[in-house]
Enzyme design. Structure first.
Site, PDB file in Angstrom:
ATOM      1  N   HIS A  34       0.855  -1.411   0.101  1.00  0.00           N
ATOM      2  CA  HIS A  34      -0.024  -0.213   0.223  1.00  0.00           C
ATOM      3  C   HIS A  34       1.319   0.919  -0.325  1.00  0.00           C
ATOM      4  O   HIS A  34       0.622   2.306  -0.941  1.00  0.00           O
ATOM      5  CB  HIS A  34      -0.532  -0.075   1.548  1.00  0.00           C
ATOM      6  N   GLU A  35       1.706   1.474   1.411  1.00  0.00           N
ATOM      7  CA  GLU A  35       2.980   2.775   0.845  1.00  0.00           C
ATOM      8  C   GLU A  35       3.661   2.822   0.179  1.00  0.00           C
ATOM      9  O   GLU A  35       3.709   3.266  -0.323  1.00  0.00           O
ATOM     10  CB  GLU A  35       3.740   2.471   2.242  1.00  0.00           C
ATOM     11  N   ASP A  46     -10.477  13.710   7.209  1.00  0.00           N
ATOM     12  CA  ASP A  46      -9.824  12.923   6.629  1.00  0.00           C
ATOM     13  C   ASP A  46      -9.567  13.261   4.709  1.00  0.00           C
ATOM     14  O   ASP A  46      -9.915  12.398   4.026  1.00  0.00           O
ATOM     15  CB  ASP A  46     -10.553  11.736   6.566  1.00  0.00           C
ATOM     16  N   HIS A  76       1.600   4.216  -3.178  1.00  0.00           N
ATOM     17  CA  HIS A  76       1.568   5.890  -3.040  1.00  0.00           C
ATOM     18  C   HIS A  76       2.515   6.499  -4.135  1.00  0.00           C
ATOM     19  O   HIS A  76       2.283   7.037  -4.427  1.00  0.00           O
ATOM     20  CB  HIS A  76       1.310   6.087  -1.516  1.00  0.00           C
ATOM     21  N   GLU A 110      -6.155   6.196  -2.110  1.00  0.00           N
ATOM     22  CA  GLU A 110      -6.241   6.305  -1.576  1.00  0.00           C
ATOM     23  C   GLU A 110      -6.447   4.338  -1.753  1.00  0.00           C
ATOM     24  O   GLU A 110      -5.839   3.417  -1.335  1.00  0.00           O
ATOM     25  CB  GLU A 110      -7.208   5.860  -0.440  1.00  0.00           C
ATOM     26  N   TYR A 154      -4.801  14.440  -3.291  1.00  0.00           N
ATOM     27  CA  TYR A 154      -5.530  13.883  -2.508  1.00  0.00           C
ATOM     28  C   TYR A 154      -6.413  14.548  -1.281  1.00  0.00           C
ATOM     29  O   TYR A 154      -6.065  14.532  -0.312  1.00  0.00           O
ATOM     30  CB  TYR A 154      -3.972  13.127  -1.344  1.00  0.00           C
ATOM     31  N   HIS A 184     -10.308   7.938   3.284  1.00  0.00           N
ATOM     32  CA  HIS A 184     -10.383   6.716   3.883  1.00  0.00           C
ATOM     33  C   HIS A 184     -11.451   6.421   3.889  1.00  0.00           C
ATOM     34  O   HIS A 184     -11.084   4.631   4.545  1.00  0.00           O
ATOM     35  CB  HIS A 184      -9.116   7.211   5.181  1.00  0.00           C
TER      36      HIS A 184
END
Ligand SMILES: [Zn+2]
Length: 345
Positions: free
Chosen positions: A163-164, A262, A167, A187, A178, A267
Site C-alpha cells: 500500500h505505502e 480525512d 502511493h 487510497e 489527495y 480513507h
C-alpha cells in the site's frame, strides 16, 4: 503540493475515536500520533515537487533504516541490498515486503520500481515511540511499532507495505490529488495493489475467490474486535469495537460520505472503488492481478488520467482499457462491476 503530503494507513477517524473513548494514556498518544502526522506533513511541505532524477542503473536497491524510536528520518542504515537478514523482524519484513512489491510490478506489469526507472526503495522502521501508523511521505515508507495494546507492529502485513509503495507509483503516474474523490481513488489504488501484492506473495498464490480481500489483517492487537483496517469484499465490516469505533466505509455510491475530515473522506469513500475492483476481479475469476489488475494498472498509468479525476472518470477509463485488453466480454465485466457500486459508465 498535495502529493507531498504524508499518506497514512490508519485514517484519522480511528485515532479520533481513540482520543474520544480511550483511557487518559490512550487519549494522550492518539493526540500525539495525530500531531506527529502533522509534523511530518509540515517537514515535507518544502519538498521538491518534481520527481528525483532516475537512478542511472535500472535495478532498484532496497535500504532499510532504523529510527531508534525517534522521529528523525531516515535514521541509521541497518540493511542494504544484498545484506544478510537482520536479527530485527521488522527490518526483514520491510526488506522482504519491498522485494515482493517490486516483483509484482516488475513480473506482472513490467514496471521497473515505483518510478519505472529503478528508483531505490527506502524504508524506516521503529519510527517514534509506540507509533500507531505507517506512512508514505513522498520519498520513503515509514513504519511505527504500534503500542502493542491497540496495534501490532505495522510491518506485519505485506499488503500495508505494498500500500505505502503504491502511493509512490501513483505519485509518479497519475499523481491523484489527495482530497475528495481523486484522493479516495489514490487510497484505493494503494489498497488494490497492496492486496494484489499479498495475493501474489501467498503460497500458493491466491485466486480472487480464495483471497480474503482484507487490508491490514493482523494489525489490530488481540483486544480489538476487528479482522483488519478495511475490507474490499465487504466495506464497512472490517472492525467494530468500543474503543476504535466502527469501520465507516461505504461499498456503493448510496453510502458516499461528504465530509471535510480525512481530506474529504479519502480513507472512507475509497471503499467504493475498492469494492468495484473486488467485483471486477470476481467477474473475471482466476488471479486478480492478471485481468482486473491489468485493467486498473493500464488506467492508472494512462497519461489521460487527470490528477483531479473523479470516480466516473476513472471508471470510464477502466471500461475503455478492458475493451482494448480483453474485448467486449472484458468491457462488460468492468461495466457491471462499476454499475453494482452505483456508477454507470
Ligand atoms: Zn494510504
Amino acid at each position: 503540493m498535495m502529493r507531498n503530503r504524508v499518506q497514512c494507513i490508519v485514517p484519522p477517524h480511528v485515532l479520533e475515536a481513540i482520543e474520544a473513548n480511550g483511557t487518559p494514556e490512550q487519549r494522550a498518544w492518539a493526540a500525539a500520533t495525530l500531531s506527529v502526522d502533522a509534523t511530518v506533513r509540515a517537514d515535507r511541505a518544502e519538498a521538491p515537487t518534481a520527481p528525483p532524477h532516475p537512478a542511472a542503473d535500472l535495478t532498484a536497491h532496497r535500504r532499510v533504516y532504523d529510527a531508534g524510536n525517534t522521529t528523525s528520518l531516515p535514521g541509521t542504515l541497518v540493511r542494504g541490498e544484498g545484506d544478510p537478514a537482520s536479527a530485527d523482524v521488522s527490518v526483514n519484513e520491510v526488506y522482504d515486503g519491498f522485494s515482493t512489491t517490486l516483483d509484482l510490478y516488475n513480473q506482472v506489469y513490467s514496471r521497473n520500481s515505483i518510478d519505472d526507472a529503478g528508483l531505490d526503495l527506502i524504508g524506516t522502521v521503529h519510527y517514534s515511540t509506540d507509533f500507531n501508523n505507517a506512512m508514505w511521505d513522498g520519498g520513503q515508507a515509514i513504519f511505527g511499532d504500534g503500542d502493542g495494546d491497540i496495534f501490532n507492529r505495522f510491518t506485519i502485513a505485506v499488503d500495508v507495505i505494498g500500500h505505502e509503495l503504491t502511493h509512490g507509483v501513483t505519485q509518479y503516474t497519475a499523481a491523484l490529488a489527495y482530497r475528495n474523490q481523486s484522493g479516495a481513488l489514490n487510497e484505493s489504488m494503494s489498497d488494490v495493489f497492496g492486496s494484489l501484492v499479498k495475493q501474489y506473495h501467498a503460497f500458493p498464490r491466491q485466486t480472487a475467490e480464495q483471497a480474503d480481500w482484507l487490508i491490514g489483517a493482523g494489525l489490530w492487537a488481540p483486544r480489538i474486535r476487528g479482522a483488519a483496517l478495511r475490507s474490499m469484499k465487504a466495506p464497512g465490516t472490517a472492525y467494530e469495537d468500543p474503543l476504535v469505533g466502527k469501520d465507516p466505509q461505504p461499498a456503493t455510491m448510496d453510502g458516499y460520505v461528504t465530509t471535510r475530515q480525512d481530506n474529504g473522506g479519502v480513507h472512507i469513500n475509497s471503499g467504493i472503488p475498492n469494492h468495484a475492483f473486488y467485483l471486477a476481479a470476481l467477474n473475471f475469476g482466476g488471479y486478480a492481478w492478471e485481468k482486473a489488475g491489468r485493467v486498473w494498472y493500464s488506467a492508472l498509468t494512462d497519461r489521460s488520467l487527470s490528477s483531479n479525476a473523479g470516480f466516473l472518470d476513472f471508471a470510464r477509463l477502466t471500461v475503455q482499457k478492458a475493451e482494448a485488453l480483453f474485448g467486449s466480454g472484458g468491457r462488460q465485466r468492468i461495466h457491471d462491476a462499476w454499475a453494482r457500486v452505483g456508477i454507470s459508465t
